[in-house]
Design a protein around this motif. Structure first.
Motif, short mmCIF file in Angstrom:
data_model
loop_
_atom_site.label_atom_id
_atom_site.label_comp_id
_atom_site.label_asym_id
_atom_site.label_seq_id
_atom_site.Cartn_x
_atom_site.Cartn_y
_atom_site.Cartn_z
N LEU A 141 0.58 -0.61 0.06
CA LEU A 141 0.33 0.12 0.11
C LEU A 141 1.08 1.23 -0.24
CD1 LEU A 141 -2.78 -0.93 2.18
CD2 LEU A 141 -3.52 -0.92 0.04
N ASP A 142 1.99 1.07 0.73
CA ASP A 142 2.59 2.31 0.81
C ASP A 142 4.03 2.68 -0.21
OD1 ASP A 142 4.40 4.59 2.04
OD2 ASP A 142 6.26 3.15 1.55
N LEU A 143 3.96 1.63 -1.10
CA LEU A 143 4.88 1.58 -2.47
C LEU A 143 3.07 2.39 -3.54
CD1 LEU A 143 6.72 1.00 -4.64
CD2 LEU A 143 5.38 -0.87 -4.68
N LEU A 144 2.61 1.64 -3.66
CA LEU A 144 1.35 2.26 -4.30
C LEU A 144 0.94 3.69 -4.07
CD1 LEU A 144 -1.14 1.67 -6.35
CD2 LEU A 144 -2.23 0.65 -4.66
N LYS A 145 0.67 3.94 -2.91
CA LYS A 145 0.63 5.47 -2.66
C LYS A 145 1.96 6.16 -3.16
CE LYS A 145 0.24 8.42 1.58
NZ LYS A 145 0.70 9.03 2.43
N ARG A 146 3.03 6.19 -2.77
CA ARG A 146 3.88 6.49 -3.26
C ARG A 146 4.35 6.60 -4.82
NH1 ARG A 146 8.96 4.46 -0.82
NH2 ARG A 146 10.48 6.44 -1.83
N VAL A 147 4.30 5.64 -5.68
CA VAL A 147 4.03 5.70 -7.23
C VAL A 147 3.04 6.36 -7.23
CG1 VAL A 147 3.30 4.36 -9.23
CG2 VAL A 147 4.92 3.33 -7.24
N ARG A 148 1.92 6.35 -6.99
CA ARG A 148 0.82 7.55 -7.91
C ARG A 148 0.96 8.58 -7.04
NH1 ARG A 148 -4.38 4.27 -5.96
NH2 ARG A 148 -4.73 2.73 -7.01
N GLU A 149 1.21 9.43 -6.37
CA GLU A 149 1.90 10.55 -5.68
C GLU A 149 2.94 11.02 -7.07
OE1 GLU A 149 3.65 10.46 -1.99
OE2 GLU A 149 1.80 10.69 -0.94
N ARG A 150 3.66 10.20 -7.48
CA ARG A 150 5.19 10.33 -8.39
C ARG A 150 4.52 11.00 -9.76
NH1 ARG A 150 10.71 10.60 -7.86
NH2 ARG A 150 11.01 10.64 -5.74
N ARG A 151 3.33 10.24 -10.08
CA ARG A 151 2.49 10.22 -11.44
C ARG A 151 1.57 11.56 -11.08
NH1 ARG A 151 -2.00 6.70 -11.26
NH2 ARG A 151 -3.00 7.52 -10.67
N GLU A 152 1.03 11.32 -10.30
CA GLU A 152 0.12 13.29 -10.08
C GLU A 152 0.89 14.37 -10.28
OE1 GLU A 152 -1.98 12.33 -6.30
OE2 GLU A 152 -3.55 10.85 -7.30
N ARG A 153 2.33 13.85 -9.86
CA ARG A 153 3.34 14.41 -9.33
C ARG A 153 3.72 15.66 -11.20
NH1 ARG A 153 9.05 16.36 -9.68
NH2 ARG A 153 9.10 17.41 -8.37
N ALA A 154 4.27 14.81 -12.14
CA ALA A 154 4.94 14.20 -13.09
C ALA A 154 3.49 15.03 -14.29
CB ALA A 154 4.68 12.85 -13.60
N GLN A 155 1.76 14.32 -13.81
CA GLN A 155 1.26 15.05 -14.98
C GLN A 155 0.82 16.19 -14.31
OE1 GLN A 155 -1.53 12.52 -13.44
NE2 GLN A 155 -1.61 11.06 -15.16
N THR A 156 1.48 16.92 -13.33
CA THR A 156 1.07 18.68 -13.36
C THR A 156 2.02 18.81 -13.41
OG1 THR A 156 0.20 17.91 -10.99
CG2 THR A 156 0.99 19.82 -10.92
#
Length: 71
Positions: free
Chosen positions: A37-52
């Motif tokens: 779950l922690d890995l999933l959260k961190r990967v999603r945060e990175r993806r959202e940052r890249a999209q932004t």
């Protein structure tokens, strides 16, 4: 379409590569539920940052294009 590890290495920085490596087999099988779950959260945060960042760059590009047309 799946990316090869070589393509991933070209597209990601070192920290992102480490996150992605942890999501590949067999490393992902070794994670417990909390770590997954922690890995999933961190990967999603990175993806959202890249999209932004990508959206901001596109917006700036459009603004620069308008300025060139007007100016």
């Amino acid at each position: 379409m799946a990316l090869t590890r070589k393509d991933e290495a070209r597209a990601l920085d070192r920290d992102e590569q480490e996150l992605v490596e942890r999501s590949h087999h067999p490393a992902v099988r070794e994670l417990d539920d909390a770590a997954l779950l922690d890995l999933l959260k961190r990967v999603r945060e990175r993806r959202e940052r890249a999209q932004t960042l990508a959206r901001q760059q596109r917006r700036q590009g459009r603004l620069a294009e308008r300025t060139r047309r007007i100016g």
